[in-house]
Design a protein around this motif. Structure first.
Motif, PDB file in Angstrom:
ATOM      1  N   PRO A   1       0.937  -1.024  -0.023  1.00 14.66           N
ATOM      2  CA  PRO A   1      -0.545  -0.614   0.238  1.00 14.66           C
ATOM      3  C   PRO A   1       0.987   0.904  -0.352  1.00 14.66           C
ATOM      4  O   PRO A   1       2.020   1.080   0.535  1.00 14.66           O
ATOM      5  CB  PRO A   1      -0.829  -0.114   1.052  1.00 14.66           C
ATOM      6  N   VAL A   2       0.472   2.110  -0.996  1.00  9.88           N
ATOM      7  CA  VAL A   2       1.182   3.525  -0.973  1.00  9.88           C
ATOM      8  C   VAL A   2       0.600   4.360   0.001  1.00  9.88           C
ATOM      9  O   VAL A   2       0.307   5.714   0.417  1.00  9.88           O
ATOM     10  CB  VAL A   2       1.361   3.813  -2.532  1.00  9.88           C
ATOM     11  N   ALA A   3      -1.241   4.363  -0.882  1.00 13.52           N
ATOM     12  CA  ALA A   3      -1.538   5.447   0.452  1.00 13.52           C
ATOM     13  C   ALA A   3      -3.720   5.695  -0.028  1.00 13.52           C
ATOM     14  O   ALA A   3      -3.410   5.260  -0.779  1.00 13.52           O
ATOM     15  CB  ALA A   3      -0.979   7.180  -0.706  1.00 13.52           C
ATOM     16  N   TRP A   4      -3.809   6.775   1.170  1.00 14.69           N
ATOM     17  CA  TRP A   4      -5.286   6.433   0.664  1.00 14.69           C
ATOM     18  C   TRP A   4      -5.276   8.328   0.316  1.00 14.69           C
ATOM     19  O   TRP A   4      -4.678   8.811   0.728  1.00 14.69           O
ATOM     20  CB  TRP A   4      -6.097   6.248   1.638  1.00 14.69           C
ATOM     21  N   VAL A   5      -5.680   8.312  -0.835  1.00 11.36           N
ATOM     22  CA  VAL A   5      -5.994   9.294  -1.988  1.00 11.36           C
ATOM     23  C   VAL A   5      -7.380   9.975  -1.340  1.00 11.36           C
ATOM     24  O   VAL A   5      -8.601   9.274  -2.231  1.00 11.36           O
ATOM     25  CB  VAL A   5      -5.865   9.734  -3.098  1.00 11.36           C
ATOM     26  N   SER A   6      -8.380  10.791  -1.443  1.00 14.76           N
ATOM     27  CA  SER A   6      -8.922  11.909  -1.092  1.00 14.76           C
ATOM     28  C   SER A   6      -9.532  13.372  -1.438  1.00 14.76           C
ATOM     29  O   SER A   6      -8.286  13.555  -1.686  1.00 14.76           O
ATOM     30  CB  SER A   6     -10.493  10.976  -0.943  1.00 14.76           C
ATOM     31  N   GLY A   7     -10.634  13.247  -2.177  1.00 13.62           N
ATOM     32  CA  GLY A   7     -10.741  14.807  -2.238  1.00 13.62           C
ATOM     33  C   GLY A   7     -12.332  15.209  -2.880  1.00 13.62           C
ATOM     34  O   GLY A   7     -12.873  14.586  -3.860  1.00 13.62           O
ATOM     35  N   LEU A   8     -12.632  16.276  -2.732  1.00 14.70           N
ATOM     36  CA  LEU A   8     -13.945  16.598  -3.405  1.00 14.70           C
ATOM     37  C   LEU A   8     -13.167  17.609  -5.129  1.00 14.70           C
ATOM     38  O   LEU A   8     -11.700  18.084  -5.228  1.00 14.70           O
ATOM     39  CB  LEU A   8     -14.310  18.206  -3.228  1.00 14.70           C
ATOM     40  N   THR A   9     -13.295  17.263  -6.078  1.00 16.85           N
ATOM     41  CA  THR A   9     -12.891  17.331  -7.194  1.00 16.85           C
ATOM     42  C   THR A   9     -14.446  17.542  -8.033  1.00 16.85           C
ATOM     43  O   THR A   9     -15.422  16.702  -8.548  1.00 16.85           O
ATOM     44  CB  THR A   9     -12.056  15.874  -7.659  1.00 16.85           C
ATOM     45  N   ALA A  10     -13.860  18.344  -9.499  1.00 13.81           N
ATOM     46  CA  ALA A  10     -14.793  18.802 -10.288  1.00 13.81           C
ATOM     47  C   ALA A  10     -14.404  18.096 -11.591  1.00 13.81           C
ATOM     48  O   ALA A  10     -13.373  17.729 -11.587  1.00 13.81           O
ATOM     49  CB  ALA A  10     -15.026  19.744 -10.328  1.00 13.81           C
ATOM     50  N   VAL A  11     -15.986  17.823 -12.458  1.00  8.79           N
ATOM     51  CA  VAL A  11     -15.693  16.828 -13.774  1.00  8.79           C
ATOM     52  C   VAL A  11     -15.028  18.219 -14.369  1.00  8.79           C
ATOM     53  O   VAL A  11     -15.581  18.956 -14.356  1.00  8.79           O
ATOM     54  CB  VAL A  11     -16.752  16.225 -14.262  1.00  8.79           C
ATOM     55  N   THR A  12     -14.181  17.550 -15.282  1.00  9.99           N
ATOM     56  CA  THR A  12     -13.494  18.671 -15.971  1.00  9.99           C
ATOM     57  C   THR A  12     -12.690  17.560 -17.174  1.00  9.99           C
ATOM     58  O   THR A  12     -12.434  17.064 -17.488  1.00  9.99           O
ATOM     59  CB  THR A  12     -11.894  19.103 -15.339  1.00  9.99           C
ATOM     60  N   ARG A  13     -12.824  18.609 -18.230  1.00  8.13           N
ATOM     61  CA  ARG A  13     -12.254  18.271 -19.132  1.00  8.13           C
ATOM     62  C   ARG A  13     -10.540  17.726 -19.663  1.00  8.13           C
ATOM     63  O   ARG A  13      -9.681  18.376 -17.977  1.00  8.13           O
ATOM     64  CB  ARG A  13     -11.404  19.147 -20.700  1.00  8.13           C
ATOM     65  N   SER A  14     -10.078  15.887 -19.619  1.00  7.23           N
ATOM     66  CA  SER A  14      -8.959  15.118 -18.928  1.00  7.23           C
ATOM     67  C   SER A  14      -7.773  16.806 -20.081  1.00  7.23           C
ATOM     68  O   SER A  14      -7.430  16.782 -20.728  1.00  7.23           O
ATOM     69  CB  SER A  14      -8.814  13.769 -19.578  1.00  7.23           C
ATOM     70  N   GLN A  15      -6.747  16.533 -18.791  1.00  7.70           N
ATOM     71  CA  GLN A  15      -5.046  17.378 -19.033  1.00  7.70           C
ATOM     72  C   GLN A  15      -4.323  15.888 -20.023  1.00  7.70           C
ATOM     73  O   GLN A  15      -3.419  17.073 -20.338  1.00  7.70           O
ATOM     74  CB  GLN A  15      -4.755  17.527 -17.739  1.00  7.70           C
ATOM     75  N   MET A  16      -4.621  14.757 -19.694  1.00  7.15           N
ATOM     76  CA  MET A  16      -3.900  14.016 -20.241  1.00  7.15           C
ATOM     77  C   MET A  16      -4.533  13.385 -21.465  1.00  7.15           C
ATOM     78  O   MET A  16      -4.220  12.215 -21.512  1.00  7.15           O
ATOM     79  CB  MET A  16      -3.481  12.597 -19.755  1.00  7.15           C
ATOM     80  N   GLY A  17      -5.681  14.013 -21.963  1.00  7.33           N
ATOM     81  CA  GLY A  17      -6.381  13.479 -23.710  1.00  7.33           C
ATOM     82  C   GLY A  17      -7.610  12.825 -23.556  1.00  7.33           C
ATOM     83  O   GLY A  17      -7.625  12.342 -22.127  1.00  7.33           O
ATOM     84  N   GLY A  18      -8.371  13.842 -24.405  1.00  7.99           N
ATOM     85  CA  GLY A  18      -9.872  11.873 -24.234  1.00  7.99           C
ATOM     86  C   GLY A  18     -10.664  13.303 -23.744  1.00  7.99           C
ATOM     87  O   GLY A  18     -10.670  13.989 -23.801  1.00  7.99           O
ATOM     88  N   GLY A  19     -11.888  12.391 -22.899  1.00 10.98           N
ATOM     89  CA  GLY A  19     -13.401  13.384 -22.677  1.00 10.98           C
ATOM     90  C   GLY A  19     -12.948  14.105 -21.523  1.00 10.98           C
ATOM     91  O   GLY A  19     -11.794  14.669 -20.817  1.00 10.98           O
ATOM     92  N   LEU A  20     -14.059  13.671 -20.140  1.00  2.77           N
ATOM     93  CA  LEU A  20     -13.944  13.998 -19.338  1.00  2.77           C
ATOM     94  C   LEU A  20     -13.441  13.423 -18.347  1.00  2.77           C
ATOM     95  O   LEU A  20     -13.163  12.066 -18.161  1.00  2.77           O
ATOM     96  CB  LEU A  20     -15.319  14.266 -19.133  1.00  2.77           C
ATOM     97  N   SER A  21     -13.037  14.097 -16.789  1.00  2.00           N
ATOM     98  CA  SER A  21     -12.402  12.812 -16.010  1.00  2.00           C
ATOM     99  C   SER A  21     -11.972  13.926 -14.609  1.00  2.00           C
ATOM    100  O   SER A  21     -12.762  15.033 -14.614  1.00  2.00           O
ATOM    101  CB  SER A  21     -10.462  12.735 -16.143  1.00  2.00           C
ATOM    102  N   VAL A  22     -12.139  13.340 -13.451  1.00  2.00           N
ATOM    103  CA  VAL A  22     -12.048  13.647 -12.284  1.00  2.00           C
ATOM    104  C   VAL A  22     -10.633  13.125 -12.009  1.00  2.00           C
ATOM    105  O   VAL A  22      -9.861  12.726 -12.313  1.00  2.00           O
ATOM    106  CB  VAL A  22     -13.186  13.728 -10.882  1.00  2.00           C
TER     107      VAL A  22
END
Length: 168
Positions: free
Chosen positions: A88-109
């Motif tokens: 195990p490395v970490a537990w990640v969480s948070g509030l995040t908005a759906v946005t256009r992907s910065q890595m190409g493609g469609g929508l992501s969080v």
């Protein structure tokens, strides 16, 4: 189907005990109904956000996956150690908005991971996300879940090679 919102369920029970005494019991439960229609749609990807943080993008789709919608996202990040054993490395969480992907493609969080966590865990690729979930931000109702998703890491931030001082 009910429209999204909070609903109160009230139950009143009446009866008679074996001894003949009448009784009344009541309960009230709050039931949250969330707008569905959002799903994890492709393999998560990650790339350095800066020298310290890794940006993890979770592609989403569906009728409710609209730009600007805010959800609660959470996942366990796992890698392998030098022997190939999952760690195990970490537990990640948070509030995040759906946005256009910065890595190409469609929508992501997106979520971010401090690269020092990878160094502290002694982890390396391949990485994966476990216990992944997207939840309604107002009431924690699950919108999408996945047990295990492989994480395609394009590159790691330089901080994965730096151990921070540990308290003694």
């Amino acid at each position: 189907a009910l429209p999204a919102g909070n609903y109160a369920l009230q139950i009143t029970m009446t009866g008679v005990t074996p001894q003949g005494a009448a009784f009344v019991r009541t309960t009230e439960q709050l039931i949250a109904v969330a707008t569905g229609g959002i799903r994890l749609s492709a393999q998560p990807q990650a790339a350095p956000q800066d020298d310290v943080r890794l940006r993890i993008e979770l592609p989403v789709s569906g009728a409710a996956a609209t730009a600007g919608r805010v959800v609660r996202a959470a996942a366990e990040v796992w890698g392998v150690d030098a022997t190939g054993t999952a760690v195990p490395v970490a537990w990640v969480s948070g509030l995040t908005a759906v946005t256009r992907s910065q890595m190409g493609g469609g929508l992501s969080v997106s979520l971010t991971l401090d690269g020092h966590s990878i160094a502290l865990a002694g982890a390396q690729a391949p990485f994966e996300l476990r216990a992944m979930r997207l939840q309604d931000r107002d009431n924690h109702v699950p919108l999408a879940v996945a047990d295990v998703l492989p994480l395609a890491v394009r590159a790691l931030p330089t901080s994965v090679h730096e151990l921070v001082d540990q308290p003694t």
